[in-house]
Design an enzyme around this catalytic site. Structure first.
Site, short mmCIF file in Angstrom:
data_model
loop_
_atom_site.label_atom_id
_atom_site.label_comp_id
_atom_site.label_asym_id
_atom_site.label_seq_id
_atom_site.Cartn_x
_atom_site.Cartn_y
_atom_site.Cartn_z
N GLU A 298 8.67 0.70 -2.72
CA GLU A 298 8.64 -0.49 -3.55
C GLU A 298 9.83 -1.40 -3.24
OE1 GLU A 298 5.94 -0.80 -5.04
OE2 GLU A 298 5.54 0.66 -6.62
N ASN B 208 2.98 -6.58 -3.97
CA ASN B 208 4.44 -6.79 -4.06
C ASN B 208 5.14 -6.53 -2.73
OD1 ASN B 208 4.28 -4.01 -3.82
ND2 ASN B 208 5.41 -3.53 -5.70
N ASP C 81 1.22 8.99 0.93
CA ASP C 81 1.84 9.19 -0.38
C ASP C 81 0.93 9.97 -1.32
OD1 ASP C 81 -0.03 7.12 -0.63
OD2 ASP C 81 1.49 5.58 -0.80
N HIS D 217 4.88 -3.74 -0.88
CA HIS D 217 5.21 -2.34 -0.56
C HIS D 217 4.34 -1.80 0.57
CE1 HIS D 217 2.27 -0.38 -3.74
NE2 HIS D 217 1.65 -0.63 -2.62
P1 PGA Z 1 -5.00 -1.46 -2.24
O1 PGA Z 1 -3.55 -0.87 -2.12
O2 PGA Z 1 -5.66 -1.20 -0.94
O3 PGA Z 1 -5.63 -0.70 -3.36
O4 PGA Z 1 -4.84 -2.91 -2.51
C1 PGA Z 1 -2.80 -1.14 -0.98
C2 PGA Z 1 -1.39 -0.67 -1.20
O5 PGA Z 1 -0.92 -0.72 -2.34
O6 PGA Z 1 -0.76 -0.24 -0.23
#
Ligand code: PGA
Length: 243
Positions: free
Chosen positions: A143, A136, A67, A138
């Site tokens: 999302e 969350n 992304d 995702h």
């Molecule tokens: P993070 O993000 O490694 O910064 O916790 C993971 C994600 O949101 O996929």
């Protein structure tokens, strides 16, 4: 899904770093899907260290990141492209022409998403996709929603996701973009093998729902239950919360 706990974040990074480098040795033209975020930092440091020590050749490896933010140029600080350059690409010397990335400043974002899916297909598909997971649930920037998109698409980021990303913008939430481009669920699930890494107690609820809940768009990561080749790698502090 297979699930394995490691004593520490460092132990997890060492184990996955080993797997990735052994795979590159076996398959020099590996097509590797990669995440950004806090979780893969230790992995990228380990890959940089081991690649230098063992003289691993990444010159035929192709990468596709999951992304990118909308509105931030690839060479601007805060872009995921800049993150990857700094944390991994410059250390292991992925050829610039082998780096697949979404451009969040493309004038036609829909065309940019289509270009990306075509580029992944043209590369023969992703052999090994490393994923993080959001608090969350995702994956990529897919999302939780009533419906998920199959292919690479434009997405509005949830408030918690923007808050979690403020760290890449000097802690200033107002600078975090509201939108991003992300691989879609089918793009992710088309990878031949997937490794999801998660560390720390704050991810426990999302990981529990992913592993033990039903398949639901409320937890996009739960769709990984449909994939035949997923390894989940956790650190012990998170695994303890699942018990
Ligand atoms: P993070 O993000 O490694 O910064 O916790 C993971 C994600 O949101 O996929």
């Amino acid at each position: 899904m297979k699930c394995q706990a490691y004593p520490s974040e460092a132990a997890l990074a060492a184990a996955l770093g080993r797997i990735i480098l052994d795979t590159i040795r076996r398959l020099p033209g590996l097509v590797l899907g990669l995440p950004t975020g806090r979780t893969p930092l230790a992995l990228y440091a380990e890959l940089a260290r081991l690649t230098a020590r063992e003289q691993v050749d990444w010159s035929d490896v192709r990468t596709f990141n999951l992304d990118e933010f909308v509105g931030i140029a690839p060479d601007e600080p805060g872009s995921y492209r800049a993150f990857m350059q700094e944390r991994l690409f410059r250390h292991v010397k992925v050829r610039p022409e082998h780096i697949g990335f979404l451009d969040g400043t493309a004038t036609d974002l829909v065309a940019e998403c289509q270009r990306y899916d075509r580029a992944i297909t043209a590369a023969g598909g992703i052999d090994l996709l490393v994923l993080g997971i959001g608090g969350n649930g995702h994956i990529g920037f897919n999302e939780p929603a009533e419906a998920l998109a199959a292919r690479t698409h434009l997405v509005a980021l949830d408030a918690p996701t923007r808050a979690a990303n403020a760290r890449w913008f000097g802690g200033d939430l107002s600078r975090v973009p509201h939108d991003a481009l992300t691989m879609g669920m089918a793009t992710i699930l088309a990878a031949r093998a997937i490794v999801l890494i998660a560390t720390g107690e704050t991810k426990a609820a999302a990981v529990r729902a992913m592993l033990y809940g039903g398949v639901t768009t409320a937890v996009p990561a739960s769709f990984l239950q449909l994939h035949p080749q997923v390894n989940v790698m956790l650190d012990q502090s998170l695994a303890d919360q699942l018990a």
